[in-house]
Design a protein around this motif. Structure first.
Motif, PDB file in Angstrom:
ATOM      1  N   PRO A  14      49.995  26.684  35.595  1.00  0.00           N
ATOM      2  CA  PRO A  14      51.256  27.430  35.760  1.00  0.00           C
ATOM      3  C   PRO A  14      51.320  28.232  37.048  1.00  0.00           C
ATOM      4  O   PRO A  14      52.345  28.840  37.337  1.00  0.00           O
ATOM      5  CB  PRO A  14      51.272  28.352  34.532  1.00  0.00           C
ATOM      6  N   VAL A  15      50.241  28.285  37.805  1.00  0.00           N
ATOM      7  CA  VAL A  15      50.214  29.032  39.064  1.00  0.00           C
ATOM      8  C   VAL A  15      49.846  28.085  40.197  1.00  0.00           C
ATOM      9  O   VAL A  15      49.129  27.105  40.002  1.00  0.00           O
ATOM     10  CB  VAL A  15      49.209  30.206  39.001  1.00  0.00           C
ATOM     11  N   ARG A  16      50.320  28.388  41.396  1.00  0.00           N
ATOM     12  CA  ARG A  16      50.047  27.553  42.558  1.00  0.00           C
ATOM     13  C   ARG A  16      48.775  28.059  43.256  1.00  0.00           C
ATOM     14  O   ARG A  16      48.824  28.641  44.334  1.00  0.00           O
ATOM     15  CB  ARG A  16      51.238  27.561  43.511  1.00  0.00           C
ATOM     16  N   LEU A  17      47.663  27.860  42.574  1.00  0.00           N
ATOM     17  CA  LEU A  17      46.366  28.230  43.105  1.00  0.00           C
ATOM     18  C   LEU A  17      45.409  27.059  42.913  1.00  0.00           C
ATOM     19  O   LEU A  17      45.582  26.263  41.990  1.00  0.00           O
ATOM     20  CB  LEU A  17      45.805  29.471  42.389  1.00  0.00           C
ATOM     21  N   PRO A  18      44.390  26.940  43.752  1.00  0.00           N
ATOM     22  CA  PRO A  18      43.406  25.872  43.552  1.00  0.00           C
ATOM     23  C   PRO A  18      42.782  25.953  42.164  1.00  0.00           C
ATOM     24  O   PRO A  18      42.438  27.040  41.678  1.00  0.00           O
ATOM     25  CB  PRO A  18      42.373  26.134  44.652  1.00  0.00           C
ATOM     26  N   GLY A  19      42.624  24.796  41.536  1.00  0.00           N
ATOM     27  CA  GLY A  19      42.124  24.761  40.166  1.00  0.00           C
ATOM     28  C   GLY A  19      40.742  25.355  40.011  1.00  0.00           C
ATOM     29  O   GLY A  19      40.461  26.037  39.010  1.00  0.00           O
ATOM     30  N   VAL A  20      39.854  25.125  40.987  1.00  0.00           N
ATOM     31  CA  VAL A  20      38.506  25.680  40.894  1.00  0.00           C
ATOM     32  C   VAL A  20      38.561  27.205  40.907  1.00  0.00           C
ATOM     33  O   VAL A  20      37.854  27.877  40.150  1.00  0.00           O
ATOM     34  CB  VAL A  20      37.626  25.162  42.046  1.00  0.00           C
ATOM     35  N   LEU A  21      39.436  27.779  41.744  1.00  0.00           N
ATOM     36  CA  LEU A  21      39.580  29.231  41.784  1.00  0.00           C
ATOM     37  C   LEU A  21      40.067  29.766  40.441  1.00  0.00           C
ATOM     38  O   LEU A  21      39.554  30.770  39.928  1.00  0.00           O
ATOM     39  CB  LEU A  21      40.549  29.629  42.891  1.00  0.00           C
ATOM     40  N   VAL A  22      41.050  29.089  39.844  1.00  0.00           N
ATOM     41  CA  VAL A  22      41.575  29.532  38.556  1.00  0.00           C
ATOM     42  C   VAL A  22      40.477  29.521  37.492  1.00  0.00           C
ATOM     43  O   VAL A  22      40.345  30.458  36.695  1.00  0.00           O
ATOM     44  CB  VAL A  22      42.758  28.639  38.133  1.00  0.00           C
ATOM     45  N   ALA A  23      39.667  28.455  37.490  1.00  0.00           N
ATOM     46  CA  ALA A  23      38.579  28.375  36.514  1.00  0.00           C
ATOM     47  C   ALA A  23      37.566  29.492  36.735  1.00  0.00           C
ATOM     48  O   ALA A  23      37.086  30.116  35.774  1.00  0.00           O
ATOM     49  CB  ALA A  23      37.899  27.013  36.612  1.00  0.00           C
ATOM     50  N   PHE A  24      37.241  29.783  37.997  1.00  0.00           N
ATOM     51  CA  PHE A  24      36.297  30.849  38.297  1.00  0.00           C
ATOM     52  C   PHE A  24      36.848  32.208  37.866  1.00  0.00           C
ATOM     53  O   PHE A  24      36.135  33.023  37.294  1.00  0.00           O
ATOM     54  CB  PHE A  24      35.984  30.864  39.801  1.00  0.00           C
ATOM     55  N   ILE A  25      38.137  32.448  38.180  1.00  0.00           N
ATOM     56  CA  ILE A  25      38.751  33.728  37.801  1.00  0.00           C
ATOM     57  C   ILE A  25      38.779  33.875  36.278  1.00  0.00           C
ATOM     58  O   ILE A  25      38.439  34.936  35.731  1.00  0.00           O
ATOM     59  CB  ILE A  25      40.167  33.826  38.388  1.00  0.00           C
ATOM     60  N   ALA A  26      39.177  32.791  35.585  1.00  0.00           N
ATOM     61  CA  ALA A  26      39.255  32.849  34.117  1.00  0.00           C
ATOM     62  C   ALA A  26      37.877  33.102  33.510  1.00  0.00           C
ATOM     63  O   ALA A  26      37.720  33.960  32.624  1.00  0.00           O
ATOM     64  CB  ALA A  26      39.837  31.546  33.581  1.00  0.00           C
ATOM     65  N   GLY A  27      36.874  32.383  33.970  1.00  0.00           N
ATOM     66  CA  GLY A  27      35.533  32.555  33.419  1.00  0.00           C
ATOM     67  C   GLY A  27      34.960  33.932  33.708  1.00  0.00           C
ATOM     68  O   GLY A  27      34.363  34.567  32.832  1.00  0.00           O
ATOM     69  N   THR A  28      35.146  34.408  34.939  1.00  0.00           N
ATOM     70  CA  THR A  28      34.613  35.720  35.304  1.00  0.00           C
ATOM     71  C   THR A  28      35.322  36.832  34.542  1.00  0.00           C
ATOM     72  O   THR A  28      34.686  37.787  34.054  1.00  0.00           O
ATOM     73  CB  THR A  28      34.766  35.942  36.825  1.00  0.00           C
ATOM     74  N   THR A  29      36.639  36.711  34.418  1.00  0.00           N
ATOM     75  CA  THR A  29      37.406  37.707  33.648  1.00  0.00           C
ATOM     76  C   THR A  29      36.960  37.724  32.200  1.00  0.00           C
ATOM     77  O   THR A  29      36.788  38.790  31.587  1.00  0.00           O
ATOM     78  CB  THR A  29      38.910  37.403  33.740  1.00  0.00           C
ATOM     79  N   LEU A  30      36.765  36.548  31.630  1.00  0.00           N
ATOM     80  CA  LEU A  30      36.321  36.445  30.244  1.00  0.00           C
ATOM     81  C   LEU A  30      34.940  37.071  30.075  1.00  0.00           C
ATOM     82  O   LEU A  30      34.683  37.800  29.112  1.00  0.00           O
ATOM     83  CB  LEU A  30      36.299  34.968  29.835  1.00  0.00           C
ATOM     84  N   TYR A  31      34.053  36.799  31.033  1.00  0.00           N
ATOM     85  CA  TYR A  31      32.681  37.316  30.947  1.00  0.00           C
ATOM     86  C   TYR A  31      32.682  38.846  30.958  1.00  0.00           C
ATOM     87  O   TYR A  31      32.081  39.484  30.078  1.00  0.00           O
ATOM     88  CB  TYR A  31      31.863  36.770  32.116  1.00  0.00           C
ATOM     89  N   TYR A  32      33.341  39.424  31.951  1.00  0.00           N
ATOM     90  CA  TYR A  32      33.311  40.882  32.064  1.00  0.00           C
ATOM     91  C   TYR A  32      34.198  41.545  31.007  1.00  0.00           C
ATOM     92  O   TYR A  32      33.873  42.617  30.500  1.00  0.00           O
ATOM     93  CB  TYR A  32      33.715  41.318  33.467  1.00  0.00           C
ATOM     94  N   GLY A  33      35.311  40.903  30.652  1.00  0.00           N
ATOM     95  CA  GLY A  33      36.181  41.471  29.620  1.00  0.00           C
ATOM     96  C   GLY A  33      35.486  41.537  28.274  1.00  0.00           C
ATOM     97  O   GLY A  33      35.459  42.593  27.619  1.00  0.00           O
ATOM     98  N   LEU A  34      34.905  40.420  27.845  1.00  0.00           N
ATOM     99  CA  LEU A  34      34.200  40.405  26.561  1.00  0.00           C
ATOM    100  C   LEU A  34      32.947  41.277  26.615  1.00  0.00           C
ATOM    101  O   LEU A  34      32.623  41.969  25.637  1.00  0.00           O
ATOM    102  CB  LEU A  34      33.823  38.968  26.195  1.00  0.00           C
ATOM    103  N   GLY A  35      32.257  41.236  27.749  1.00  0.00           N
ATOM    104  CA  GLY A  35      31.021  42.013  27.852  1.00  0.00           C
ATOM    105  C   GLY A  35      31.265  43.504  27.797  1.00  0.00           C
ATOM    106  O   GLY A  35      30.575  44.235  27.065  1.00  0.00           O
ATOM    107  N   LEU A  36      32.252  43.986  28.554  1.00  0.00           N
ATOM    108  CA  LEU A  36      32.554  45.420  28.554  1.00  0.00           C
ATOM    109  C   LEU A  36      33.113  45.879  27.210  1.00  0.00           C
ATOM    110  O   LEU A  36      32.948  47.040  26.826  1.00  0.00           O
ATOM    111  CB  LEU A  36      33.540  45.742  29.675  1.00  0.00           C
ATOM    112  N   ALA A  37      33.780  44.945  26.494  1.00  0.00           N
ATOM    113  CA  ALA A  37      34.317  45.290  25.176  1.00  0.00           C
ATOM    114  C   ALA A  37      33.255  45.189  24.085  1.00  0.00           C
ATOM    115  O   ALA A  37      33.522  45.513  22.921  1.00  0.00           O
ATOM    116  CB  ALA A  37      35.494  44.371  24.841  1.00  0.00           C
ATOM    117  N   GLY A  38      32.067  44.740  24.435  1.00  0.00           N
ATOM    118  CA  GLY A  38      30.992  44.623  23.455  1.00  0.00           C
ATOM    119  C   GLY A  38      31.214  43.518  22.447  1.00  0.00           C
ATOM    120  O   GLY A  38      30.782  43.637  21.286  1.00  0.00           O
ATOM    121  N   LEU A  39      31.878  42.439  22.872  1.00  0.00           N
ATOM    122  CA  LEU A  39      32.233  41.361  21.939  1.00  0.00           C
ATOM    123  C   LEU A  39      31.278  40.166  22.040  1.00  0.00           C
ATOM    124  O   LEU A  39      31.690  39.017  22.041  1.00  0.00           O
ATOM    125  CB  LEU A  39      33.678  40.919  22.199  1.00  0.00           C
ATOM    126  N   GLY A  40      30.024  40.439  22.167  1.00  0.00           N
ATOM    127  CA  GLY A  40      29.023  39.395  21.993  1.00  0.00           C
ATOM    128  C   GLY A  40      28.842  38.442  23.147  1.00  0.00           C
ATOM    129  O   GLY A  40      28.828  37.231  22.925  1.00  0.00           O
TER     130      GLY A  40
END
Length: 529
Positions: A204-230
């Motif tokens: 849905p965004v005009r960004l390189p797919g690899v960048l989107v995957a990296f952003i999504a994975g990194t956001t998920l990692y730090y978001g879940l980690g900081l929230a203490g969600l395993g």
């Protein structure tokens, strides 16, 4: 006939920004995996990786991209065209990861087992990495003038099958384990990469797919980690502060040269494969309309690898296969100039290391899994259909080496237990562990010889197969393949005794026996068609 362009060549066009971003992400992902493998898997000191290894490695990327930028502008002037796209250059994924997993990491462990403290072992490993790059660079420099001859002697199935097996097992399977050690983050990142790179899915965004995957994975990692969600093992990185580390030339590689000897069965094929890849990439660019001289393309990558090695680098550079893709993006010569400067300065100033430290292993590893799968598929697609069985045969030695990596880990099996299992024979033949270890050592060269021999049989050229098998027997006697030293070292055959001598002569004799059989079969009358 050359024509001067009607207007001055522009240094940058709009498409260069897209090309710059794609090429930078490729290089960052490889640097990230090198750091993750050395620091995370082998507990290598981070300071050595970021302030000694990375600056010289990044300098190689800078030098290579500057040369390719100059070559593109020279071609544009000569041809009178302003749409010439530079050859993309960066760190080679398979051999860079192979250096981390198969050379630098195991060497660091081995140096510590020899009694060196952590700092001394890290210094010795760094010098080994420098020397390895110099060895590969010199080989590439020499083969630059004989690249076409190499490809004539070894069939494509032999070259691609050997690296395809390594790609599937070492670049596919091992990073997959790292991916799934953080299942939610890793699997989502891997799935997104497969969606955008394999399925060519829309975003849905005009960004390189690899960048989107990296952003999504990194956001998920730090978001879940900081929230203490395993998130298993979650911790904010203790980032190394930005420091100036100039990659100055040194003679450290000279001290590391003796340590390269056990790793030559890996290093030499790594260099040869880059030459073959450079030849293929040159042909790809020529088909896209940019007629670069193959020798110049190969010399540029050899020079950049040598510069990196002399200045402290540990990963070799190579022209990337995606030149037509960058051309379709609208990139010209500015994107390689920008990439070289960004990566080169980043290695010296430390901001590349900072970026790498904040990218989780579970986010970086999936891109390596994709690279491994892509190379594996290419081995079949780019080889003649009738040679598919030869390609598959070339995968088997790499499975043995994968087992070597795991079973040879002293954290899994104590050295004394390994030695006992190595010698534990039964009534069925050689010991299982000794057979696996012997098969795995020198696996890339073994795979090249096996596939070359089978291709010769398929093509009804048994005498070519006989030559390949006799070469294998000779290499076996000296441990260049099938080394009976569990560490993969080479030796003189008369230095061995007992079980190891028996295994060596059994393997060498096996090749010689099959060569005799095929030589006798070649005496038959040619088949009537």
């Amino acid at each position: 006939m050359s024509h001067a362009p009607q207007r001055p060549l522009r240094w940058f066009v709009a498409g260069d920004l897209n090309g710059f971003f794609g090429l930078v992400v490729d290089n960052l992902s490889i640097l990230g995996f090198i750091a993750a493998a050395l620091i995370g898997i082998f507990q290598f000191p981070a300071e050595v990786v970021f302030t000694r290894m990375f600056p010289g490695t990044a300098l190689g990327v800078l030098v290579g991209n500057l040369i390719y930028t100059w070559m593109a502008r020279r071609l544009a002037v000569r041809s009178g065209r302003d749409d010439v796209t530079a050859m993309p250059l960066g760190l080679d994924a398979p051999t860079s990861i192979g250096m981390a997993l198969l050379v630098l990491g195991p060497a660091f462990v081995a140096f510590k087992q020899q009694g060196l403290d952590e700092n001394a072992a890290a210094l010795a490993t760094w010098q080994l990495g420098m020397a390895s790059l110099v060895v590969m660079g010199l080989l590439k420099l020499l083969l630059s003038f004989f690249g076409d001859t190499v490809t004539r002697l070894v069939p494509r199935a032999g070259l691609l099958g050997s690296i395809g097996g390594a790609a599937l097992t070492l670049l596919g399977f091992l990073p997959l384990i790292e991916t799934l050690r953080n299942p939610v983050v890793g699997f989502v990142t891997l799935g997104l990469l497969l969606y955008v790179l394999v399925a060519r899915g829309r975003l849905p965004v005009r960004l390189p797919g690899v960048l989107v995957a990296f952003i999504a994975g990194t956001t998920l990692y730090y978001g879940l980690g900081l929230a203490g969600l395993g998130v298993p093992g979650f911790a904010l990185p203790q980032a190394t502060p930005l420091t100036l580390a100039l990659p100055l030339p040194s003679l450290g590689f000279v001290q590391g040269l003796p340590a390269t000897v056990p790793y030559l069965p890996l290093l030499l094929p790594f260099g040869v494969l880059m030459i073959v890849g450079g030849i293929n990439v040159s042909e790809s660019a020529r088909a896209a309309g940019d007629d670069y001289r193959t020798r110049d393309v190969l010399l540029a990558e050899a020079i950049s690898t040598l510069v990196a090695g002399v200045c402290g680098g540990v990963a070799q550079t190579t022209p990337y296969i995606g030149q037509p893709a960058y051309k379709h993006m609208g990139a010209r010569s500015g994107y390689t100039l920008l990439t070289g400067i960004f990566i080169g300065l980043g290695g010296m100033l430390g901001y590349v290391s900072l970026m790498v430290q904040w990218l989780p292993v579970a986010v970086l590893a999936p891109i390596i899994v994709y690279v491994g799968l892509d190379i594996t598929v290419q081995a079949f697609h780019e080889s003649p259909r009738k040679h598919a069985m030869a390609v598959a045969l070339g995968f088997l030695p790499s499975i043995a080496y994968l087992l070597n990596i795991k079973l040879g880990n002293p954290a899994w099996i104590a050295p004394e237990t390994f030695a006992a299992l190595y010698a534990a024979s039964d009534a069925h033949g050689l010991p299982d562990l000794a057979t696996i270890t012997t098969l795995g050592n020198g696996f890339i060269i073994t795979a090249m010889i096996w596939t070359t021999a089978l291709v010769a049989m398929i093509d009804e050229r048994p005498r070519h197969a006989v030559i390949a098998l006799l070469l294998a027997a000779l290499l076996t006697l000296f441990g260049l393949i099938h080394s009976v030293d569990p560490r993969g070292g080479i030796y003189l055959p008369w230095q061995l005794q007992g079980l190891r001598a028996a295994i060596m002569y059994q393997f060498a004799g096996a090749y010689a026996a099959l060569a005799v059989v095929l030589a006798l079969l070649s005496l038959q009358r040619p088949r009537v068609r």
